[in-house]
Design a protein around this motif. Structure first.
Motif, mmCIF file in Angstrom:
data_model
loop_
_atom_site.group_PDB
_atom_site.id
_atom_site.type_symbol
_atom_site.label_atom_id
_atom_site.label_comp_id
_atom_site.label_asym_id
_atom_site.label_seq_id
_atom_site.Cartn_x
_atom_site.Cartn_y
_atom_site.Cartn_z
ATOM 1 N N CYS A 300 0.826 -1.208 0.000
ATOM 2 C CA CYS A 300 0.000 0.000 0.000
ATOM 3 C C CYS A 300 0.862 1.261 0.000
ATOM 4 O O CYS A 300 0.447 2.300 -0.532
ATOM 5 C CB CYS A 300 -0.950 -0.008 1.191
ATOM 6 S SG CYS A 300 -2.228 -1.285 1.078
ATOM 7 N N ILE A 302 3.652 1.559 -1.701
ATOM 8 C CA ILE A 302 3.974 1.734 -3.131
ATOM 9 C C ILE A 302 2.792 2.351 -3.871
ATOM 10 O O ILE A 302 2.959 3.251 -4.716
ATOM 11 C CB ILE A 302 4.354 0.378 -3.755
ATOM 12 C CG1 ILE A 302 5.672 -0.123 -3.167
ATOM 13 C CG2 ILE A 302 4.451 0.490 -5.284
ATOM 14 C CD1 ILE A 302 6.028 -1.538 -3.567
ATOM 15 N N LEU A 303 1.576 1.905 -3.538
ATOM 16 C CA LEU A 303 0.381 2.452 -4.173
ATOM 17 C C LEU A 303 0.186 3.933 -3.834
ATOM 18 O O LEU A 303 -0.268 4.721 -4.672
ATOM 19 C CB LEU A 303 -0.851 1.652 -3.759
ATOM 20 C CG LEU A 303 -0.927 0.213 -4.273
ATOM 21 C CD1 LEU A 303 -2.138 -0.501 -3.681
ATOM 22 C CD2 LEU A 303 -0.993 0.188 -5.799
ATOM 23 N N LEU A 305 2.645 6.089 -3.235
ATOM 24 C CA LEU A 305 3.626 6.819 -4.044
ATOM 25 C C LEU A 305 3.167 6.942 -5.501
ATOM 26 O O LEU A 305 3.290 8.003 -6.116
ATOM 27 C CB LEU A 305 4.980 6.111 -3.979
ATOM 28 C CG LEU A 305 5.701 6.149 -2.615
ATOM 29 C CD1 LEU A 305 6.975 5.311 -2.662
ATOM 30 C CD2 LEU A 305 6.032 7.593 -2.235
ATOM 31 N N LEU A 306 2.639 5.862 -6.049
ATOM 32 C CA LEU A 306 2.139 5.899 -7.425
ATOM 33 C C LEU A 306 0.982 6.877 -7.566
ATOM 34 O O LEU A 306 0.875 7.596 -8.579
ATOM 35 C CB LEU A 306 1.695 4.499 -7.854
ATOM 36 C CG LEU A 306 2.808 3.474 -8.088
ATOM 37 C CD1 LEU A 306 2.207 2.099 -8.387
ATOM 38 C CD2 LEU A 306 3.709 3.914 -9.243
ATOM 39 N N THR A 307 0.124 6.937 -6.553
ATOM 40 C CA THR A 307 -1.000 7.871 -6.587
ATOM 41 C C THR A 307 -0.507 9.310 -6.589
ATOM 42 O O THR A 307 -1.013 10.149 -7.347
ATOM 43 C CB THR A 307 -1.938 7.642 -5.385
ATOM 44 O OG1 THR A 307 -2.393 6.288 -5.391
ATOM 45 C CG2 THR A 307 -3.141 8.570 -5.463
ATOM 46 N N TRP A 308 0.469 9.617 -5.744
ATOM 47 C CA TRP A 308 1.026 10.969 -5.716
ATOM 48 C C TRP A 308 1.600 11.369 -7.086
ATOM 49 O O TRP A 308 1.457 12.511 -7.523
ATOM 50 C CB TRP A 308 2.147 11.049 -4.683
ATOM 51 C CG TRP A 308 1.666 11.125 -3.270
ATOM 52 C CD1 TRP A 308 0.390 11.372 -2.832
ATOM 53 C CD2 TRP A 308 2.455 10.936 -2.094
ATOM 54 N NE1 TRP A 308 0.328 11.347 -1.461
ATOM 55 C CE2 TRP A 308 1.587 11.088 -0.974
ATOM 56 C CE3 TRP A 308 3.792 10.659 -1.863
ATOM 57 C CZ2 TRP A 308 2.029 10.969 0.340
ATOM 58 C CZ3 TRP A 308 4.231 10.536 -0.554
ATOM 59 C CH2 TRP A 308 3.369 10.695 0.540
ATOM 60 N N ILE A 309 2.246 10.419 -7.742
ATOM 61 C CA ILE A 309 2.888 10.709 -9.020
ATOM 62 C C ILE A 309 1.867 10.883 -10.145
ATOM 63 O O ILE A 309 1.996 11.779 -10.992
ATOM 64 C CB ILE A 309 3.879 9.585 -9.385
ATOM 65 C CG1 ILE A 309 5.036 9.560 -8.377
ATOM 66 C CG2 ILE A 309 4.421 9.763 -10.799
ATOM 67 C CD1 ILE A 309 5.933 8.338 -8.501
ATOM 68 N N LEU A 310 0.833 10.059 -10.135
ATOM 69 C CA LEU A 310 -0.073 9.984 -11.289
ATOM 70 C C LEU A 310 -1.363 10.776 -11.152
ATOM 71 O O LEU A 310 -2.034 11.021 -12.162
ATOM 72 C CB LEU A 310 -0.434 8.507 -11.546
ATOM 73 C CG LEU A 310 0.728 7.565 -11.861
ATOM 74 C CD1 LEU A 310 0.220 6.134 -11.956
ATOM 75 C CD2 LEU A 310 1.418 7.976 -13.154
ATOM 76 N N LYS A 331 -4.103 13.499 -2.532
ATOM 77 C CA LYS A 331 -2.740 13.311 -2.022
ATOM 78 C C LYS A 331 -2.712 13.186 -0.499
ATOM 79 O O LYS A 331 -1.877 12.461 0.061
ATOM 80 C CB LYS A 331 -1.859 14.484 -2.472
ATOM 81 C CG LYS A 331 -1.455 14.423 -3.941
ATOM 82 C CD LYS A 331 -0.512 15.558 -4.293
ATOM 83 C CE LYS A 331 -0.058 15.465 -5.741
ATOM 84 N NZ LYS A 331 0.864 16.560 -6.120
#
Length: 410
Positions: A300, A302-303, A305-310, A331
């Protein structure tokens, strides 16, 4: 000591709840994105009112019979099954009546738009039809056959997705969204009696299921506090900041939940009966809890971090400029959902070892922290302040549960 026979063969492997997540929840996420794009923040806010009322009533009327039936030593006798089903149907009817009466009274004293009234009244049919869902599926879960449950939920998700998108496309209104949910609940109920059918006639002798009801009391108490916790921030945003802000905040919550914490929730469908099955071997149970908690924290994380980026690109491309304010909210909210994912693992463990009172205590701590921080931050920071308040309260709730578990382990 409670005993339970759980078959954790191929059909009971934790991959099946995860398959259910990627089939059902991804469909749900895409469906919500499409509906948000077609309807806009204000209509999503109106839709959220109906679903919010249903969610609150489902929480405060929670009987706790499902986890109690899973943890029980033996499968229900036919008479006990009839009593439990009768209780569930009565609950659905009570929620339907409360919503209809509540809307009528509110409409008399306040000026409510007809669209809101229609959405709320239609929403009342969701818990009514859900109450007729056959609880025979509990026997399948007790046998560890997660594959069957996961495949069925995936089929329901496909039907729900297809029907909702079609209705929204031809009739872009919150009513279309609610109508599709009603149809899916009817379909699920009918299929459940075909696949999991057990002899049933109404039986009002609830004394024979006292053991289930006693266990369910702590589950009920937790659900009441959770209802206040999970919906308090949304009610506050809706009342003070308006329908559009409510739509933005609610959408952010849904995205964050589906992107992060639902992964853990799906996995914990396997964890609860798995933990119960290992009650005799405390060392194995402790080891499994720590391993699962670490896995969920990493996955979670990792998820998040991916959410922040995308998220910024995703909002602009998928939802459009009308939803640009959603980026900062999500965010912040995904951090809270990370703690929510860890909490779901702790909850599965605490229910398995028969300590639901600790869940209730942690929920009370979370509730007090949320109320205090929301009042402190909402005036200056608006929706962002509310989101930060929820994050902090979730972190405190997790710490309460985790500290208790570690001390008990020691």
């Amino acid at each position: 000591m409670i005993k339970i026979k759980v078959n954790l063969g191929a059909a009971g492997h934790p991959i099946w709840p995860m398959i259910q997540y990627f089939n059902a929840k991804i469909f749900l996420l895409v469906k919500f994105f499409v509906c948000a794009r077609l309807l806009g923040p204000e209509s999503i806010g109106i839709l959220g009112i109906g679903l919010l009322i249903v969610s609150i009533l489902e929480s405060i009327t929670e009987t706790g019979v499902v986890p109690a039936m899973i943890q029980r030593e033996k499968n229900l006798l036919n008479a006990e099954f009839r009593a439990v089903m009768t209780l569930q149907i009565l609950r659905g009817g009570a929620m339907f009546s409360l919503i209809v009466i509540g809307v009528s009274i509110s409409n008399y004293f306040y000026s409510i738009t007809q669209e809101v009234v229609d959405v709320v009244l239609l929403s009342a049919f969701i818990p009514l039809f859900r109450g007729f869902y056959c609880l025979g599926y509990i026997d399948v879960i007790r046998d560890g056959n997660f594959r069957k449950i996961s495949l069925l939920d995936s089929i329901y998700a496909v039907i729900d997705f297809s029907l909702t998108i079609a209705l929204i496309y031809f009739y872009p209104s919150p009513i279309s969204f609610i109508a599709s949910l009603i149809f899916v609940e009817l379909f699920r109920g009918a299929i459940s009696w075909i696949l999991f059918r057990r002899p049933f006639r109404p039986l009002f002798n609830f004394k024979m299921i006292d053991d289930i009801r006693r266990y369910g009391r702590w589950i009920w108490a937790t659900s009441v506090f959770s209802a206040v916790l999970n919906q308090f921030d949304k009610i506050f945003v809706g009342n003070l900041l308006g329908a559009k802000s409510f739509g933005l905040y609610q959408t952010g919550s849904r995205i964050s939940q589906m992107a992060i914490s639902d992964v853990a929730v799906a996995y914990c469908q396997y964890l609860f009966p798995s933990f119960v099955a290992k009650l005799k071997n405390s060392n194995s149970l402790i080891r499994d809890f720590r391993i699962v908690l670490l896995k969920i924290a990493i996955l979670c994380g990792i998820l998040v971090l991916l959410t922040w980026i995308l998220i910024e690109h995703a909002v602009r491309i998928i939802l459009g400029g009308e939803w640009s304010a959603l980026v900062e909210i999500v965010k912040i909210q995904v951090v809270g959902m990370w703690f929510g994912a860890l909490i779901s693992v702790c909850v599965a463990y605490l229910k398995a070892v028969g300590a639901p009172r600790i869940i209730t205590m942690a929920t009370i701590v979370q509730l007090i922290a949320t109320i205090f921080l929301v009042f402190l931050l909402i005036e200056k920071y608006g929706m962002l302040g509310v989101a930060f308040s929820v994050d902090t309260a979730l972190a405190l709730s997790f710490l309460v549960m985790y500290i208790f578990i570690e001390r008990k382990m020691a």
